[in-house]
Scaffold this active site. Sequence first.
Site, PDB file in Angstrom:
ATOM      1  N   GLU A 176      40.374  34.719  28.220  1.00  0.00           N
ATOM      2  CA  GLU A 176      41.346  32.991  28.827  1.00  0.00           C
ATOM      3  C   GLU A 176      40.854  32.449  27.842  1.00  0.00           C
ATOM      4  O   GLU A 176      40.385  31.130  28.378  1.00  0.00           O
ATOM      5  CB  GLU A 176      40.651  33.129  30.195  1.00  0.00           C
ATOM      6  N   HIS A 406      41.248  39.568  49.546  1.00  0.00           N
ATOM      7  CA  HIS A 406      40.646  39.444  48.435  1.00  0.00           C
ATOM      8  C   HIS A 406      39.404  39.548  48.398  1.00  0.00           C
ATOM      9  O   HIS A 406      38.655  39.538  49.272  1.00  0.00           O
ATOM     10  CB  HIS A 406      41.162  37.650  48.456  1.00  0.00           C
ATOM     11  N   HIS A 407      38.860  40.315  46.913  1.00  0.00           N
ATOM     12  CA  HIS A 407      37.164  40.651  47.157  1.00  0.00           C
ATOM     13  C   HIS A 407      36.902  39.399  45.785  1.00  0.00           C
ATOM     14  O   HIS A 407      37.064  40.309  44.514  1.00  0.00           O
ATOM     15  CB  HIS A 407      37.694  41.632  46.870  1.00  0.00           C
ATOM     16  N   GLU A 408      36.347  38.527  45.785  1.00  0.00           N
ATOM     17  CA  GLU A 408      35.123  37.453  44.522  1.00  0.00           C
ATOM     18  C   GLU A 408      34.235  38.378  44.649  1.00  0.00           C
ATOM     19  O   GLU A 408      33.047  38.635  45.304  1.00  0.00           O
ATOM     20  CB  GLU A 408      35.738  36.113  44.636  1.00  0.00           C
ATOM     21  N   HIS A 476      41.573  39.964  39.165  1.00  0.00           N
ATOM     22  CA  HIS A 476      41.193  38.890  37.448  1.00  0.00           C
ATOM     23  C   HIS A 476      39.668  38.950  36.718  1.00  0.00           C
ATOM     24  O   HIS A 476      38.821  39.278  37.302  1.00  0.00           O
ATOM     25  CB  HIS A 476      41.738  37.684  38.705  1.00  0.00           C
ATOM     26  N   GLU A 477      39.704  38.605  35.854  1.00  0.00           N
ATOM     27  CA  GLU A 477      38.331  38.502  35.460  1.00  0.00           C
ATOM     28  C   GLU A 477      38.295  40.279  34.745  1.00  0.00           C
ATOM     29  O   GLU A 477      37.265  41.070  35.172  1.00  0.00           O
ATOM     30  CB  GLU A 477      37.777  37.688  35.562  1.00  0.00           C
ATOM     31  N   GLU A 495      44.601  39.284  35.363  1.00  0.00           N
ATOM     32  CA  GLU A 495      44.592  38.170  34.697  1.00  0.00           C
ATOM     33  C   GLU A 495      44.971  39.174  33.621  1.00  0.00           C
ATOM     34  O   GLU A 495      45.848  39.787  32.464  1.00  0.00           O
ATOM     35  CB  GLU A 495      43.688  37.558  35.943  1.00  0.00           C
ATOM     36  N   GLU A 501      46.193  28.801  36.504  1.00  0.00           N
ATOM     37  CA  GLU A 501      45.261  27.316  37.183  1.00  0.00           C
ATOM     38  C   GLU A 501      44.653  26.331  36.466  1.00  0.00           C
ATOM     39  O   GLU A 501      43.657  26.224  36.563  1.00  0.00           O
ATOM     40  CB  GLU A 501      43.344  28.378  37.394  1.00  0.00           C
TER      41      GLU A 501
END
Length: 696
Positions: A176, A406-408, A476-477, A495, A501
């Site tokens: 990023e 969503h799974h963070e 993401h990440e 991502e 963001e």
Amino acid sequence: MKKIIAFLFVLLVTSSCTSSNNDSVNVYSPSKNIEVNFQLLDEGIPAYLVKFNGISVIDTSKLGFDFKEFSAIKKNFKIVDVQENSFNETWQMPWGETKDVVNNYNEIIVTLQNSDIEISTFKIHFKVYDDGIGFRYEFPHQNNIDSIIILDENTEFNLTENHTCWWIPGDWDIYEHLYNKTSFTEIDALAKAKHVNLAQTYIPENAVNTPVTMRTSDGIHLSFHEANLTDYPGMTLKIDKDKLLMSSELVGSDRLGFKAKLKFPFNTPWRTIQIANKAAELIDSKLIVNLNEPNKLGDISWFKPKKYMGIWWEMHLGKSQWSYSNNGKPHGLHGATTENAKAFIDFASENGFGGVLVEGWNTGWEKWVGFEDREGVFDFVTPYPDYNLEEVVRYAKEKGVEIIMHHETSAAPRTYEQQLDTAFALMKRLGIHSVKTGYVGKIIPKGEYHHGHWMVKHYRKVLETAAKYQVAVNAHEPIKDTGIRRTYPNAISREGMRGQEFNAWSSDGGNPPNHLPTVAFTRMLAGPFDFTPGVFNIKLEPYKKDNQVNTTLAQQLALYVVIYSPIQMACDLIENYKDQPAFQFIKDVGVDWDKSITLNGEVGEFVTIARKEKNNDNWFVGSITSEVARDIEIDFGFLDAKLKYNATIYQDGKNAHWNDNPTDIEIKNMEIDKNSKINFHLVAGGGFAISLVPIK
Ligand code: NOJ
Ligand code: CA
């Protein structure tokens, strides 16, 4: 999956695509524009060179390996066998930028031998296409040696001059970063090492991540990347300014003290170089997906490409929060409530969106960032008390909308792996077919990095487990995209670049107007990305006084065409879309394509893409520019000659400007056909979007 109508032949070729002698073998692309020479240098050192239309683009570049317990692969090799083939097939993407993909190449597989060392035999496999090359190392079974520890791979890319480069640092933990444009000798990744806006970062040396794109003084464009990263560390490219040389630097593990441990037999990922006369041709190249194996999942019609909205931007703006409580007491700012989810479902359903993402629905967010021990914090099945998961899913179904899970993981992959089956089983029971995953923070255990071998295997395990439960993954990440969507079409998006963001909260002014015109020719060559466009309240008032989106409103619309992803978010708050005529474009624009054509573009400056929607005759065109205003003429010659189209054009208003007047937009209708040629003015940071619907 639809029946693959593949025209396929493999044949042993004659000297038309190769030529060889004892120490040197040449292979040409089907149209002969690209020539690869593999040779053994003095002392039997394996090396390769590449020419494009007769011009040298990669000078003599050595190939080799360092191992922990065995002699290095470096010299004293002889060529013991050369296999030569041609291949031509057309395969179909279940979803994608284009339905049919031509996979046409000539290849050589060179077997090398050095009987004096333990790993005495290996192969180098080159595939040469008209749009670039891929090569990989193939290690067969070895007598009495079961596995090997790789200290490093030493693949060189020897440049022919000091090219202009668009690069991000070779960070082992995150992609990023903003892209830098410098000459090769000015690449300084370590100058980017301290970055306050990154949740994790580790840049051990002057290296770049891939894809890295370059332009030669002759105007040839080169992009270096890798394909089919499956059981191996990610590759960064180390910069040697004096020699104008890049060499592979694999992401390591400080925990284990090496780069990779592999069992024989194994193949490395493909090392790729996309080569084009014009920047625009890079975007239309299918090299990366072609170098992956065919679909292993079969029919994935349970995943439908879709536009989505959700409980997301409001947390990045600080309007609401992911967490439910503060010091054990509800703080009243929780975003993922049943009521809020239903409001999004209503709005999505009224406007034809297929999905609603809900972030912050499950317990654990109180210990999300800033906590060392994040193991066991999230459990992926327990909703907060104000979120009735079952009821939200029921309501969404009734309205024809699918909830996006969503799974963070908060970069605690061991915790996630323990719960994968339980988490996906819940999704299956609820009929939820896609999940957005996240890995914010330093990886636990310490000493592992996001892009190392251990994590590459983790990301793949998630993908494979998800497939068993008919779940598609938007990570993401993530680990970088290397075209694996061909083999696992449940890898829908990811991502892996600086997304929207950053405009909401970064302290460095957000993404500058040249960000996306650069990303289109770098990160996007790897595959789909979840940028989350569609901000209408560009100045972010009243939530973020010091931040803003650095584009015009017309450019936000154009991004739905320019950026490719089978899931595209309309990320802004519901109230910012209500009564906005420009919202019509987001409602209308397609998200799955028969055909995509990059009409023009220069890296970091501008790009225009036209895409034809699948299953109808609608076309969409999107064009974006950097902070430089410009005029772009579009020749609509790509349209169907038999049809006339009603075009709705959304373009920057006369007084628009990304900073001074971003929401000034002009919307007009006109008839357009194949013979039309129209000049469009793009203001600084601006763009235009066109929908073309056949007139019945
Ligand atoms: C980072 C992701 O990129 C973002 O989209 C998400 O909202 C947060 N992590 C929370 O998971
Ligand atoms: Ca992120």
